[in-house]
Design a protein around this motif. Structure first.
Motif: not given
Length: 230
Positions: A17-29, A33-34, A48-49, A80-84
């Motif tokens: 799902m992540d990064g494949l069906l949905l563009d969530t990797e930018g959110i994780y990044t 970073q925060i 990250k890689q 991390r949880e509330p930020l995501m």
């Protein structure tokens, strides 16, 4: 085009799902970073890689150690949880994802999601996509009671195949991470990598094929119904 000798015909398709069906990797990044910046650290591509596709616990341990954060992996996940949770409901579909899922469903091909996400974050991420995620025959998350270990262990994919009623060797897996490809191959499945644009092909040497977008997938090569040309 004839199917490659090592393939198919494929009887079922399993999607990460992540990064494949949905563009969530930018959110994780963004979220990582925060957190890193709170402690005067820099989270960049070198780290990250190496975490794309890891389960939450494994990811947290790696990030805390790599950034030398003065918190535990468990504390990292709590921060991390509330930020995501705030950001996941805005996740968009990756190019070609919804179209491919709808095509396979319309042609009665068994389909599943096999994700390292928890069931809770799965619900958050699919907020905008309930209609086409409802097409999947089964959803297997990392916290599923039938899953013993997250990727790169094969458990998630083997559970999906079992629920679909299809032998592992007849399943095709789409993955964006090297860990996910490792899991798919450990399950005895055919694996197509669809990496992040910044990921080098050599990290996917163990994949059966590499595509740079789901829109480039040709189902008929794997014995699946061909996509209608637009």
């Amino acid at each position: 085009m004839n199917a490659p000798l090592d393939f198919g015909p494929i009887k079922a398709v399993i999607f990460d799902m992540d990064g494949l069906l949905l563009d969530t990797e930018g959110i994780y990044t963004e979220v990582t970073q925060i957190i890193a910046e709170r402690y005067g650290r820099t989270f960049d591509w070198n780290i990250k890689q190496n975490i794309i596709g890891r389960g939450a616990g494994d990811l947290a341990r790696y990030v805390v150690e790599a950034l030398d954060l003065p918190i535990s992996a468990e504390e990292f996940l709590l921060i991390r949880e509330p930020l995501m949770r705030e950001r996941f409901p805005r996740a968009l579909a990756m190019p070609g994802a919804q179209e491919l899922v709808e095509h396979l469903k319309a042609n009665n091909i068994p389909i599943a999601v096999g994700t390292s996400s928890s069931s809770q974050s799965f619900g958050q991420k699919t907020t905008l996509h309930g209609d086409w995620f409802a097409l999947f025959d089964t959803i297997v998350t990392a916290d599923d009671p039938e899953v013993g270990a997250a990727k790169p262990a094969p458990d998630i994919f083997l559970t999906a195949a079992r629920r679909l009623g299809v032998a592992p060797q007849d399943c095709l897996v789409f993955e964006d991470s090297p860990f996910g490809v490792t899991a798919a191959k450990a399950a005895g499945m055919t694996a197509i990598a669809v990496p992040d644009a910044a990921m080098a092909d050599e990290k996917y040497a163990h994949a059966d094929s590499i595509l740079r977008t789901l829109k480039a997938f040709q189902p008929d090569v794997y014995g699946l119904p061909a996509l209608e040309q637009a």
